[in-house]
Design an enzyme around this catalytic site. Structure first.
Site, PDB file in Angstrom:
ATOM      1  CE  LYS A   1       5.182   4.360   1.743  1.00  0.00           C
ATOM      2  NZ  LYS A   1       6.288   3.495   0.994  1.00  0.00           N
TER       3      LYS A   1
ATOM      4  N   PRO B   1       0.781  -1.151   0.121  1.00  0.00           N
ATOM      5  CG  PRO B   1      -0.228  -1.450   1.941  1.00  0.00           C
ATOM      6  CD  PRO B   1       1.200  -2.529   1.248  1.00  0.00           C
ATOM      7  CD  GLU B   2       3.622   3.516  -3.999  1.00  0.00           C
ATOM      8  OE1 GLU B   2       3.588   4.735  -4.118  1.00  0.00           O
ATOM      9  OE2 GLU B   2       4.041   2.886  -4.918  1.00  0.00           O
TER      10      GLU B   2
ATOM     11  NE  ARG C   1      11.447  -1.530  -3.254  1.00  0.00           N
ATOM     12  CZ  ARG C   1      10.674  -0.747  -2.874  1.00  0.00           C
ATOM     13  NH1 ARG C   1      10.994  -0.007  -1.970  1.00  0.00           N
ATOM     14  NH2 ARG C   1       8.791  -1.623  -2.744  1.00  0.00           N
TER      15      ARG C   1
END
Ligand SMILES: [Zn+2]
Length: 465
Positions: free
Chosen positions: A58, A2-3, A263
Site C-alpha cells: 500500500k 485506501p487499500e 477490526r
C-alpha cells in the site's frame, strides 16, 4: 482507508497527470508528515523531475531524477489532489503542496494526519524497514511452503494474519472480509488450522478480489478524490464488507458483524464455520413442548447446556437494561430493583407491538451472551442451547444442527394447566411462533406428546458421540 486497489488506482491516475513534471516549490504545512529533516526534504526536491511511479503493497513510490525517491503511505485518510489552477489549492487538510514548473499542483491531503512522506534514494528505499519487512503481494507468492510454515506457527485469527502486511502485503479490512467470505473461512479460525490447500485457495481468491477491485478503480474511489476522471463502482460488488444484517449471497442467512483483533468484520455464520468451535445443537419448539426436559437430557449426556430463559433472566438483573425497559413499558416494570417478569408477560400478551419491541431489545443481547459462551467452549465439547425463539432471533445460524420439539394442543393444554399463567394467556404468549417455518428449518423434528421416557428414547438417536 485506501487499500491496495485504491493505491494502485491513485498511482495510475497520478502517472497520467504528473509524469515528467519538475518540482519548482515545496510547501509543508504539517511538519510531522515528512519523515526527513524539513529543509533537506524541501531543498533536495527542487528542480527534480518525476520520472515514474511505483506501488509496493500500500506504499506509493515516486521516482525522481538524480536517483531520488519519495516513499508515501496514505494510512487512514491520505489523498492526493492534482490541481491545474492555484485557486483550487490549499484545502485546510492539505499538508504538503508541490508546485510544478508549469504551474500545476500536487497536494498531499490528510484529515487524520497519519500518513507519511519520506525522501530517500533509489539505492536505499527498498531497505527502509517499512518496505523491507513487507510480505509478498498475493499475486506474487513464489513459495507457498514458506508462507505455510509462517502460518503454522500462528494461533491468532486468520483475519489478523491476512491484515498483517509482513505476511502478505496489500490486504486491508475490506478485502480481508471478501476473501474470507469467498473461501468460506471463519474470520476467527486460528491460523494454524488452515491447510496448505486452503492457504493456496485464499491466495488465489485474494488475487481475484484485488484484481477485480483494481479493474473497477478501487471501491472507495467515491470517498476520496484521487485526481481526475475515475469512476469506481466496486462498492456494488462487495459480498461481505458493509453488508451486516443483509442476506448472504450464498445461503440467504443474515450476515453478522463482530470484532476480530479490534477490526469490524462481516461474515456469514452459516457459510463460514469456525473449525475451532464446539458442536452446537439448537433446541426450540412451542410453549410446553418439553424444551427444558430435552435440555436436561443433553446435559446429562455431556452437553454444555445453555438456556435462553436463563440468559434473559440474568440480563434482567443488569441495571443497564432497566432504563430501556422503563422507556418501553413504564416504572412498574422494575420492582425492588429487579425486572417484574409477570408484569412484562401481562403487558405483552395484549400488546403485540410491545412484544416485538421487547424482542428487538433482548435478542441482540442474548446473541452477544450466547457467542461469549461459545467462545469460551473448547472444540471437543458439545453445546445444547434451548431457545423458544431460536429461529426468530436468528440464533439458528450459529448452530450446527437444530431440533424442533413438536407437541399437540391437547398435551400443551394439559402441561400448561400446571403453570402460573392461565392456559389461554400462555398460548397467547406463544403467538407469533411460526410453527410451519420453524419446522421447515429444523434438522430434526421430534414429537413429544407422551412420557419423558419416550422422549429420551427419541433424543438418544440424535446424541452426538
Ligand atoms: Zn451464507
Amino acid at each position: 482507508m485506501p487499500e491496495l486497489p485504491e493505491v494502485e488506482t491513485i498511482k495510475n491516475i497520478l502517472k497520467s497527470v504528473i509524469l515528467h513534471k519538475t518540482i519548482a516549490k515545496v510547501d509543508v504545512f504539517y511538519e510531522k508528515v515528512v519523515k526527513n529533516d524539513l529543509s533537506f526534504f524541501k531543498n533536495t526536491l527542487l528542480n527534480k523531475t518525476i520520472l515514474d511511479l511505483e506501488r509496493i503493497g500500500k506504499y506509493l513510490i515516486f521516482h525522481l531524477s538524480e536517483g531520488f525517491v519519495i516513499v508515501s503511505h496514505l494510512r487512514m485518510e491520505g489523498k492526493y489532489f492534482y490541481y491545474q489552477n492555484q485557486k483550487e489549492t490549499i484545502n485546510k487538510h492539505g499538508l504538503v503542496l508541490f508546485t510544478f514548473t508549469d504551474q500545476t499542483y500536487l497536494e498531499y491531503n490528510d484529515t487524520r494526519r497519519f500518513g507519511m512522506l519520506k525522501l530517500t534514494t533509489k539505492d536505499e528505499y527498498k531497505n527502509l524497514p517499512c518496505l523491507k519487512k513487507l510480505g509478498p503481494e498475493p499475486s506474487n507468492v513464489l513459495d507457498f511452503n514458506k508462507l505455510f510454515s509462517i502460518l503454522k506457527r500462528k494461533s491468532i485469527p486468520i483475519k489478523a494474519v491476512l491484515l498483517d502486511q509482513t505476511f502478505l502485503s496489500g490486504i486491508g479490512n475490506i478485502y480481508a472480509d471478501e476473501i474470507l467470505f469467498k473461501t468460506k473461512v471463519h474470520p476467527e479460525t486460528p491460523a494454524n488450522f488452515i491447510s496448505l490447500n486452503k492457504l493456496k485457495e485464499i491466495v488465489k481468491v485474494a488475487v481475484e478480489v484485488l484484481d477485480e477491485a483494481i479493474l473497477n478503480g478501487g471501491s472507495t474511489i467515491r470517498s476520496y478524490k484521487a485526481g481526475i476522471g475515475i469512476d469506481g463502482n466496486f462498492q456494488t460488488k462487495l459480498y461481505a464488507y458493509g453488508r451486516e444484517n443483509q442476506p448472504c449471497l450464498n445461503c440467504s442467512s443474515p450476515l453478522k458483524k463482530m470484532f476480530v483483533s479490534g477490526r469490524g468484520t462481516t461474515y456469514c455464520p452459516k457459510c463460514q464455520k469456525n473449525p475451532n468451535s464446539p458442536y452446537i445443537l439448537g433446541i426450540t419448539g412451542p410453549i410446553a413442548s418439553g424444551k427444558s426436559s430435552a435440555l436436561n437430557y443433553f446435559k446429562e449426556n455431556g452437553y454444555i447446556p445453555i438456556s435462553g430463559d436463563e440468559i434473559v433472566h440474568k440480563l434482567y438483573q443488569d441495571p443497564k437494561l432497566h432504563k430501556p425497559l422503563i422507556r418501553l413499558f413504564n416504572e412498574s416494570v422494575i420492582k425492588e430493583n429487579s425486572v417484574d417478569k409477570a408484569f412484562i408477560a401481562h403487558v405483552i400478551i395484549g400488546d403485540g407491538h410491545k412484544k416485538y419491541k421487547l424482542e428487538q431489545l433482548i435478542h441482540p443481547l442474548v446473541e452477544k451472551r450466547f457467542l461469549e459462551i461459545i467462545k469460551k467452549t473448547k472444540k471437543d465439547e458439545k453445546i445444547a442451547v434451548e431457545m423458544p425463539l431460536l429461529f426468530e432471533a436468528g440464533l439458528d445460524v450459529f448452530c450446527d444442527e437444530t431440533l424442533y420439539l413438536d407437541v399437540n394442543l391437547k398435551t400443551q393444554t394439559e402441561r400448561l394447566s400446571k403453570r402460573f399463567l392461565s392456559v389461554k394467556d400462555s398460548l397467547k404468549l406463544n403467538q407469533g411462533f411460526n410453527v410451519q417455518e420453524n419446522k421447515k428449518k429444523a434438522t430434526y423434528i421430534i414429537s413429544n406428546n407422551n412420557s419423558l421416557e419416550e422422549l429420551y428414547i427419541k433424543l438418544a438417536k440424535i446424541i452426538r458421540k
